[in-house]
Write an enzyme that holds these catalytic residues in place. Sequence first.
Site, PDB file in Angstrom:
ATOM      1  CD  GLN A 185      42.697  12.447 -20.799  1.00  0.00           C
ATOM      2  OE1 GLN A 185      42.818  13.524 -20.234  1.00  0.00           O
ATOM      3  NE2 GLN A 185      42.097  11.419 -20.224  1.00  0.00           N
ATOM      4  CG  HIS A 244      53.294   5.956 -31.752  1.00  0.00           C
ATOM      5  ND1 HIS A 244      53.455   7.228 -32.230  1.00  0.00           N
ATOM      6  CD2 HIS A 244      51.954   5.711 -31.791  1.00  0.00           C
ATOM      7  CE1 HIS A 244      52.266   7.742 -32.557  1.00  0.00           C
ATOM      8  NE2 HIS A 244      51.353   6.834 -32.291  1.00  0.00           N
ATOM      9  CG  ASP A 280      48.220   7.228 -33.263  1.00  0.00           C
ATOM     10  OD1 ASP A 280      48.855   7.715 -32.300  1.00  0.00           O
ATOM     11  OD2 ASP A 280      48.662   6.316 -33.982  1.00  0.00           O
ATOM     12  NE  ARG A 321      41.174  22.091 -16.382  1.00  0.00           N
ATOM     13  CZ  ARG A 321      41.711  20.955 -15.954  1.00  0.00           C
ATOM     14  NH1 ARG A 321      40.953  19.934 -15.598  1.00  0.00           N
ATOM     15  NH2 ARG A 321      43.015  20.832 -15.862  1.00  0.00           N
ATOM     16  CG  HIS A 334      45.517  17.485 -18.996  1.00  0.00           C
ATOM     17  ND1 HIS A 334      44.364  17.934 -18.379  1.00  0.00           N
ATOM     18  CD2 HIS A 334      45.574  16.162 -18.713  1.00  0.00           C
ATOM     19  CE1 HIS A 334      43.748  16.919 -17.771  1.00  0.00           C
ATOM     20  NE2 HIS A 334      44.469  15.828 -17.957  1.00  0.00           N
ATOM     21  CG  ASN A 343      45.252  18.267 -15.142  1.00  0.00           C
ATOM     22  OD1 ASN A 343      44.290  18.703 -14.515  1.00  0.00           O
ATOM     23  ND2 ASN A 343      45.452  16.969 -15.301  1.00  0.00           N
ATOM     24  CD  GLU A 344      44.715  15.166 -11.966  1.00  0.00           C
ATOM     25  OE1 GLU A 344      45.352  14.174 -12.356  1.00  0.00           O
ATOM     26  OE2 GLU A 344      43.526  15.125 -11.650  1.00  0.00           O
ATOM     27  CG  ASN A 370      41.493  18.159 -11.401  1.00  0.00           C
ATOM     28  OD1 ASN A 370      40.920  19.221 -11.602  1.00  0.00           O
ATOM     29  ND2 ASN A 370      42.446  17.695 -12.195  1.00  0.00           N
ATOM     30  CE1 TYR A 426      37.383  12.251 -12.331  1.00  0.00           C
ATOM     31  CE2 TYR A 426      39.317  13.409 -11.513  1.00  0.00           C
ATOM     32  CZ  TYR A 426      38.441  13.116 -12.541  1.00  0.00           C
ATOM     33  OH  TYR A 426      38.613  13.705 -13.772  1.00  0.00           O
ATOM     34  CD  GLU A 432      40.535  16.506 -14.613  1.00  0.00           C
ATOM     35  OE1 GLU A 432      40.510  15.314 -14.250  1.00  0.00           O
ATOM     36  OE2 GLU A 432      41.501  17.024 -15.188  1.00  0.00           O
TER      37      GLU A 432
HETATM   38  C1  GBH Z   1      42.392  12.948 -13.870  1.00  0.00           C
HETATM   39  O1  GBH Z   1      43.300  12.375 -13.012  1.00  0.00           O
HETATM   40  C2  GBH Z   1      43.082  13.451 -15.101  1.00  0.00           C
HETATM   41  O2  GBH Z   1      43.372  14.820 -15.016  1.00  0.00           O
HETATM   42  C3  GBH Z   1      42.337  13.153 -16.371  1.00  0.00           C
HETATM   43  O3  GBH Z   1      43.171  13.352 -17.470  1.00  0.00           O
HETATM   44  C4  GBH Z   1      41.782  11.764 -16.313  1.00  0.00           C
HETATM   45  O4  GBH Z   1      41.178  11.382 -17.517  1.00  0.00           O
HETATM   46  C5  GBH Z   1      40.792  11.711 -15.185  1.00  0.00           C
HETATM   47  O5  GBH Z   1      41.383  12.048 -13.991  1.00  0.00           O
HETATM   48  C6  GBH Z   1      40.145  10.363 -14.964  1.00  0.00           C
HETATM   49  O6  GBH Z   1      41.083   9.433 -14.532  1.00  0.00           O
HETATM   50  O7  GBH Z   1      47.735   4.151  -9.155  1.00  0.00           O
HETATM   51  O8  GBH Z   1      45.859   2.919 -10.043  1.00  0.00           O
HETATM   52  O9  GBH Z   1      45.650   4.016  -7.915  1.00  0.00           O
HETATM   53  C7  GBH Z   1      42.761  11.742 -11.896  1.00  0.00           C
HETATM   54  C8  GBH Z   1      43.831  11.547 -10.888  1.00  0.00           C
HETATM   55  C9  GBH Z   1      43.848   9.139 -11.345  1.00  0.00           C
HETATM   56  C10 GBH Z   1      45.498  10.225 -10.039  1.00  0.00           C
HETATM   57  C11 GBH Z   1      44.176   7.817 -10.682  1.00  0.00           C
HETATM   58  C12 GBH Z   1      45.829   8.960  -9.352  1.00  0.00           C
HETATM   59  C13 GBH Z   1      45.759   6.651  -9.310  1.00  0.00           C
HETATM   60  C14 GBH Z   1      45.719   5.403 -10.112  1.00  0.00           C
HETATM   61  N1  GBH Z   1      44.158  10.231 -10.489  1.00  0.00           N
HETATM   62  N2  GBH Z   1      45.499   7.815 -10.125  1.00  0.00           N
HETATM   63  S1  GBH Z   1      46.298   4.029  -9.233  1.00  0.00           S
END
Ligand code: GBH
Length: 475
Positions: A26, A46, A59, A84, A130, A175-176, A315, A317, A382
């Site tokens: 990323q 790509h 890229d 991290r 990741h 990660n995840e 993590n 959110y 996260e």
């Molecule tokens: C994290 O994942 C990642 O570790 C990180 O790389 C990323 O940039 C960050 O979150 C922000 O997104 O099928 O449309 O409902 C977050 C985990 C992201 C997992 C959304 C489930 C569901 C998308 N989640 N996802 S959807």
Amino acid sequence: QYRPPPVSHTNFPKGFLFGSATASYQVEGAWNDTDKGESIWDHITHNNPNFIAEQQNGDIADDSFHKFKEDIRIMKDIGFKSYRFSISWPRVLPTGKVADGYSKTGLNYYTELIDELLANGIEPLVTLYHWDLPQALQEERGGWLNPNISDYFADYADFMFSKFAPKVKYWITINEPLSIVNGYGDDARAPALKELHGIGEYVAGHNLLLAHSKAYKLYQDKYSHNLGKISMAFCGSYCAPASDSVEDIEAAERCYQFTFGWFIHPVLKGDYHPLLRSIIDENSQWEGRKTSRLPYFSQQEIDQLKGSADFLGLNYYTMLLAKPGLAGLDPSDQRDSRVVTLWDPSWKPTVASWLRVAPEGLRMLLNKVKNDYGNPEVLITENGYPDDGSDPLNDTERINYYETHFAAIRQAIYEDGCNVVGHTSWSLMDNFEWRDGYKAKFGIFSVDFNSPNRTRTMKKSAYWLKNYIAMHDYL
Ligand code: GBH
């Protein structure tokens, strides 16, 4: 600088690891620098450009490969105590295999990055995987579906430990896992093998768990004198019951076990939670299959998995409300869980369809892991807020997000007794947000993707965090 005296619960514990997080694909760019190997994300962006919003790719991304010293300067200015980041497996091992040799420039990049962090008093929190799998391993029997992949991962982990164990105190193997398996039963991310739904995600998940436990064991056997700690970064949307009916309370528990619990339970207890085991076995049988879609661990594997985390990386959110029902592809992990989810109308939507602002879920999650697993040490690896960058520096909603989530953490620590030792905000800077390209922005620094210099600029939230950390840090 004025420092008010520590007041128990407006404060954070001494040494709390405030920091920020990124991931190699990323932010790094330099996708083909010297002898770096191709990753599955290089490959899919790509070869299938429409997979990503606006046909974007990583890229160049934030060009952190060349700008890491500046990144460390800005972190230090904020007052972060930890960073991290993740190591790109194919940057270090171009084919993914130690036996094929390593890249000197790749290894050198991470050596310099870690040394520069330490020289600036910032603790490196290193993630080994990741999501940027070496494409060569994807092509050899399907990446995370390959029965040999856990050994390749363990070799890679051994190589990285051998180089950095004396310098790195916090390791995150993977990660995840929950997000990774979405690439093996859905097209949410690379390698986008949607056709395997119901089977692929469980096989990939199984191999991810084995890979983790082998790396953990290796560390304990060969490197534990370095006193480092190892975990995974687990994820999910925290599920609360949609009502206080027994059905909804049970649905919320299934929702938890099919997300966070899918991976946390085996890592701590050695095997899948009985809810997953029984539901997936039953469904498989009902579908007329001779074997369960959820693979079984051998006794030796169970013994090795059990207790393979020294802390939990979480993590967080957002959260969901759960009730019984059927959703998702038939079959799939989502459908197996027999849960449908909804949003509470009071949770503010964001530009990401999956993310609404619900800090109370973080406190609930912290209490859940405290109660279910004997109050383990937790690092929030996260946590962050997306916007579309239309008013790029004036990100008051992100400030509100961090303020309310920090309050939830302090309550979890001081009112509930949860053992939270750090928080790394996602993310230090706007970056390549997977399928959303550069459209969804999570950074506390904005990045000018139109300038070859990829100029970083502090957002209001960065100023706010800087002040917040200064006020709450009594080291
Ligand atoms: C994290 O994942 C990642 O570790 C990180 O790389 C990323 O940039 C960050 O979150 C922000 O997104 O099928 O449309 O409902 C977050 C985990 C992201 C997992 C959304 C489930 C569901 C998308 N989640 N996802 S959807």
